[in-house]
Design a protein around this motif. Structure first.
Motif, PDB file in Angstrom:
ATOM      1  N   GLU A 177       0.816  -1.220   0.000  1.00  0.00           N
ATOM      2  CA  GLU A 177       0.000   0.000   0.000  1.00  0.00           C
ATOM      3  C   GLU A 177       0.849   1.268   0.000  1.00  0.00           C
ATOM      4  OE1 GLU A 177      -0.237  -1.707   4.272  1.00  0.00           O
ATOM      5  OE2 GLU A 177      -0.148  -2.448   2.200  1.00  0.00           O
ATOM      6  N   MET A 178       2.140   1.147   0.266  1.00  0.00           N
ATOM      7  CA  MET A 178       3.024   2.303   0.216  1.00  0.00           C
ATOM      8  C   MET A 178       3.722   2.438  -1.143  1.00  0.00           C
ATOM      9  SD  MET A 178       4.763   2.401   4.020  1.00  0.00           S
ATOM     10  CE  MET A 178       5.271   4.121   3.819  1.00  0.00           C
ATOM     11  N   ASP A 179       3.531   1.434  -1.988  1.00  0.00           N
ATOM     12  CA  ASP A 179       4.134   1.464  -3.327  1.00  0.00           C
ATOM     13  C   ASP A 179       3.182   2.217  -4.258  1.00  0.00           C
ATOM     14  OD1 ASP A 179       5.730   1.046  -5.489  1.00  0.00           O
ATOM     15  OD2 ASP A 179       5.275  -1.090  -5.705  1.00  0.00           O
ATOM     16  N   LYS A 180       3.196   3.542  -4.137  1.00  0.00           N
ATOM     17  CA  LYS A 180       2.211   4.375  -4.830  1.00  0.00           C
ATOM     18  C   LYS A 180       2.716   4.965  -6.150  1.00  0.00           C
ATOM     19  CE  LYS A 180      -0.053   5.682  -0.488  1.00  0.00           C
ATOM     20  NZ  LYS A 180      -0.445   6.806   0.406  1.00  0.00           N
ATOM     21  N   LEU A 181       4.013   4.949  -6.379  1.00  0.00           N
ATOM     22  CA  LEU A 181       4.548   5.528  -7.608  1.00  0.00           C
ATOM     23  C   LEU A 181       4.389   4.555  -8.778  1.00  0.00           C
ATOM     24  CD1 LEU A 181       7.907   7.231  -6.515  1.00  0.00           C
ATOM     25  CD2 LEU A 181       5.678   8.296  -6.859  1.00  0.00           C
ATOM     26  N   SER A 182       3.894   5.050  -9.887  1.00  0.00           N
ATOM     27  CA  SER A 182       3.825   4.234 -11.095  1.00  0.00           C
ATOM     28  C   SER A 182       5.242   4.045 -11.635  1.00  0.00           C
ATOM     29  CB  SER A 182       2.969   4.933 -12.152  1.00  0.00           C
ATOM     30  OG  SER A 182       3.602   6.129 -12.597  1.00  0.00           O
ATOM     31  N   PRO A 183       5.466   3.057 -12.495  1.00  0.00           N
ATOM     32  CA  PRO A 183       6.815   2.875 -13.067  1.00  0.00           C
ATOM     33  C   PRO A 183       7.345   4.135 -13.740  1.00  0.00           C
ATOM     34  CG  PRO A 183       5.468   0.949 -13.502  1.00  0.00           C
ATOM     35  CD  PRO A 183       4.571   1.961 -12.890  1.00  0.00           C
ATOM     36  N   ARG A 275      16.086  -1.673 -13.954  1.00  0.00           N
ATOM     37  CA  ARG A 275      15.232  -2.647 -13.258  1.00  0.00           C
ATOM     38  C   ARG A 275      13.775  -2.222 -13.307  1.00  0.00           C
ATOM     39  NH1 ARG A 275      12.859  -2.672  -8.392  1.00  0.00           N
ATOM     40  NH2 ARG A 275      12.533  -4.650  -7.289  1.00  0.00           N
ATOM     41  N   VAL A 276      13.511  -0.952 -13.039  1.00  0.00           N
ATOM     42  CA  VAL A 276      12.141  -0.434 -13.055  1.00  0.00           C
ATOM     43  C   VAL A 276      11.568  -0.487 -14.473  1.00  0.00           C
ATOM     44  CG1 VAL A 276      10.700   1.614 -12.717  1.00  0.00           C
ATOM     45  CG2 VAL A 276      12.482   1.053 -11.046  1.00  0.00           C
ATOM     46  N   PHE A 277      12.361  -0.027 -15.450  1.00  0.00           N
ATOM     47  CA  PHE A 277      11.872   0.058 -16.828  1.00  0.00           C
ATOM     48  C   PHE A 277      11.558  -1.321 -17.402  1.00  0.00           C
ATOM     49  CE2 PHE A 277      12.656  -0.111 -21.408  1.00  0.00           C
ATOM     50  CZ  PHE A 277      11.722   0.820 -21.847  1.00  0.00           C
ATOM     51  N   PHE A 278      12.499  -2.264 -17.266  1.00  0.00           N
ATOM     52  CA  PHE A 278      12.278  -3.576 -17.860  1.00  0.00           C
ATOM     53  C   PHE A 278      11.218  -4.373 -17.098  1.00  0.00           C
ATOM     54  CE2 PHE A 278      16.533  -2.690 -19.662  1.00  0.00           C
ATOM     55  CZ  PHE A 278      16.209  -2.854 -21.006  1.00  0.00           C
ATOM     56  N   LYS A 283       5.930  -6.466 -17.803  1.00  0.00           N
ATOM     57  CA  LYS A 283       4.568  -6.564 -17.288  1.00  0.00           C
ATOM     58  C   LYS A 283       3.565  -6.152 -18.355  1.00  0.00           C
ATOM     59  CE  LYS A 283       1.658  -5.012 -13.439  1.00  0.00           C
ATOM     60  NZ  LYS A 283       1.593  -4.162 -12.224  1.00  0.00           N
ATOM     61  N   GLU A 284       3.877  -5.063 -19.062  1.00  0.00           N
ATOM     62  CA  GLU A 284       2.972  -4.580 -20.101  1.00  0.00           C
ATOM     63  C   GLU A 284       2.924  -5.544 -21.278  1.00  0.00           C
ATOM     64  OE1 GLU A 284       0.971  -1.870 -20.110  1.00  0.00           O
ATOM     65  OE2 GLU A 284       1.534  -1.637 -18.001  1.00  0.00           O
ATOM     66  N   SER A 285       4.060  -6.144 -21.594  1.00  0.00           N
ATOM     67  CA  SER A 285       4.107  -7.037 -22.757  1.00  0.00           C
ATOM     68  C   SER A 285       3.324  -8.312 -22.532  1.00  0.00           C
ATOM     69  CB  SER A 285       5.560  -7.375 -23.109  1.00  0.00           C
ATOM     70  OG  SER A 285       6.158  -8.132 -22.073  1.00  0.00           O
ATOM     71  N   HIS A 286       3.108  -8.667 -21.262  1.00  0.00           N
ATOM     72  CA  HIS A 286       2.356  -9.880 -20.955  1.00  0.00           C
ATOM     73  C   HIS A 286       0.852  -9.641 -20.887  1.00  0.00           C
ATOM     74  CE1 HIS A 286       6.316 -11.498 -19.822  1.00  0.00           C
ATOM     75  NE2 HIS A 286       5.774 -12.679 -20.013  1.00  0.00           N
ATOM     76  N   LYS A 287       0.475  -8.387 -20.986  1.00  0.00           N
ATOM     77  CA  LYS A 287      -0.956  -8.085 -21.001  1.00  0.00           C
ATOM     78  C   LYS A 287      -1.514  -8.378 -22.396  1.00  0.00           C
ATOM     79  CE  LYS A 287      -1.028  -4.500 -17.447  1.00  0.00           C
ATOM     80  NZ  LYS A 287      -1.324  -3.075 -17.152  1.00  0.00           N
TER      81      LYS A 287
END
Length: 299
Positions: A177-183, A275-278, A283-287
């Motif tokens: 719940e503290m992980d509020k920043l988007s990639p 690390r954040v970007f890939f 994650k997006e590529s698996h959608k």
């Protein structure tokens, strides 16, 4: 240079008491998160990855604060800046990732700390606190004052270390719940960190004269050495200044230190950014978008 440093003795070079402190931290971690964790939580013991991160963090802590690197950091500014880069930019990552979530939750739920930690780990406040205090620490008058007093040095460097944990928390927090920043915001946050730390490095890199009496004046240098060398040892030595041990001139040492700090910062931030970007990209590529259904009657 190594042979010359032997005159300061084993205690100054290898800090056996600090090693004992590190070992106690390691034992405390094992007892709290493995042996007696059932007294505090029903969660599983830390994963092998978490334990590896934590013990790597303790090893790094000893390397930068207990090994000869710490002694050399009082002789060469280059060593000091490498020490600071590892201490503030790498060590907190290992510890954050090494401590299990349930233990972090208990820390953040402590009555007095709860509000303070909630405020100080907000991205904007965290980034300003760390970069601001790090830059202020390297203002010559503040830096020389800190090096002249063991209490001031321990207090100032510990406070900056705490703010380094604040700075990394929005990126590596294990509390969901503290992980509020988007990639995308995390990428911007990392870039902002790189920009904010640049002025302090630039001041050092482009200076054409020695900024710190700690490395240029014999009196200031001796006071700095007292932070890691017993006074009884120093009193028996005849020392004229850091030039006795440093293989490069004062200004070049200072400039190299600023350059290495900036390079190390760029490497660490670059790895975190990748690390954040890939992670985001994968994650997006698996959608997979749902295939729209077609009704034969409509055709």
């Amino acid at each position: 240079m190594w042979l010359e440093l032997q005159i300061f003795g084993f205690r100054a070079l290898w800090s056996p008491y600090y090693m004992l402190f590190i070992l106690c931290l390691g034992v405390a971690y094992h007892l709290l998160t493995v042996s007696f964790r059932h007294k505090f939580t029903t969660a599983k013991k830390p994963t092998m990855a978490q334990q590896l991160f934590f013990y790597m963090g303790l090893t790094l802590l000893y390397i930068v604060k207990g090994s000869p690197i710490d002694l050399i950091s009082h002789i060469m500014f280059t060593s000091h800046m490498v020490q600071m880069a590892l201490y503030y930019l790498v060590f907190p990552i290992f510890i954050i990732k090494g401590i299990p979530e349930w233990l972090w939750r208990k820390v953040f739920e402590l009555p007095i700390l709860k509000e303070i930690l909630s405020l100080c780990t907000k991205p904007l406040i965290a980034i300003i606190l760390f970069n601001g205090l790090f830059s202020m620490y390297h203002i010559p008058s503040i830096f020389d004052y800190a090096k002249a007093s063991s209490v001031a040095h321990a207090s100032i460097t510990t406070i900056i270390l705490v703010t380094a944990f604040f700075m990394w928390w929005p990126i590596f927090t294990p509390i969901k719940e503290m992980d509020k920043l988007s990639p995308l915001m995390k990428i911007g946050y990392i870039f902002a960190n790189g920009v904010l730390i640049t002025p302090a490095c630039a001041l050092i890199i482009f200076s054409t004269h020695g900024l710190y009496t700690t490395y240029s004046a014999t009196g200031g240098w001796i006071e700095a050495l007292e932070l890691c060398v017993p006074i009884s040892v120093l009193s028996g030595l005849s020392l004229s200044g850091p030039a006795m041990f440093s293989p490069i001139p004062l200004v070049e040492d200072q400039q190299l230190g600023g350059i290495l700090m900036k390079i190390t910062q760029e490497i660490v931030y670059g790895i975190v950014l990748a690390r954040v970007f890939f992670g985001w990209f994968n994650k997006e590529s698996h959608k997979v978008d749902a295939i729209p259904s077609t009704n034969p009657s409509e055709s």
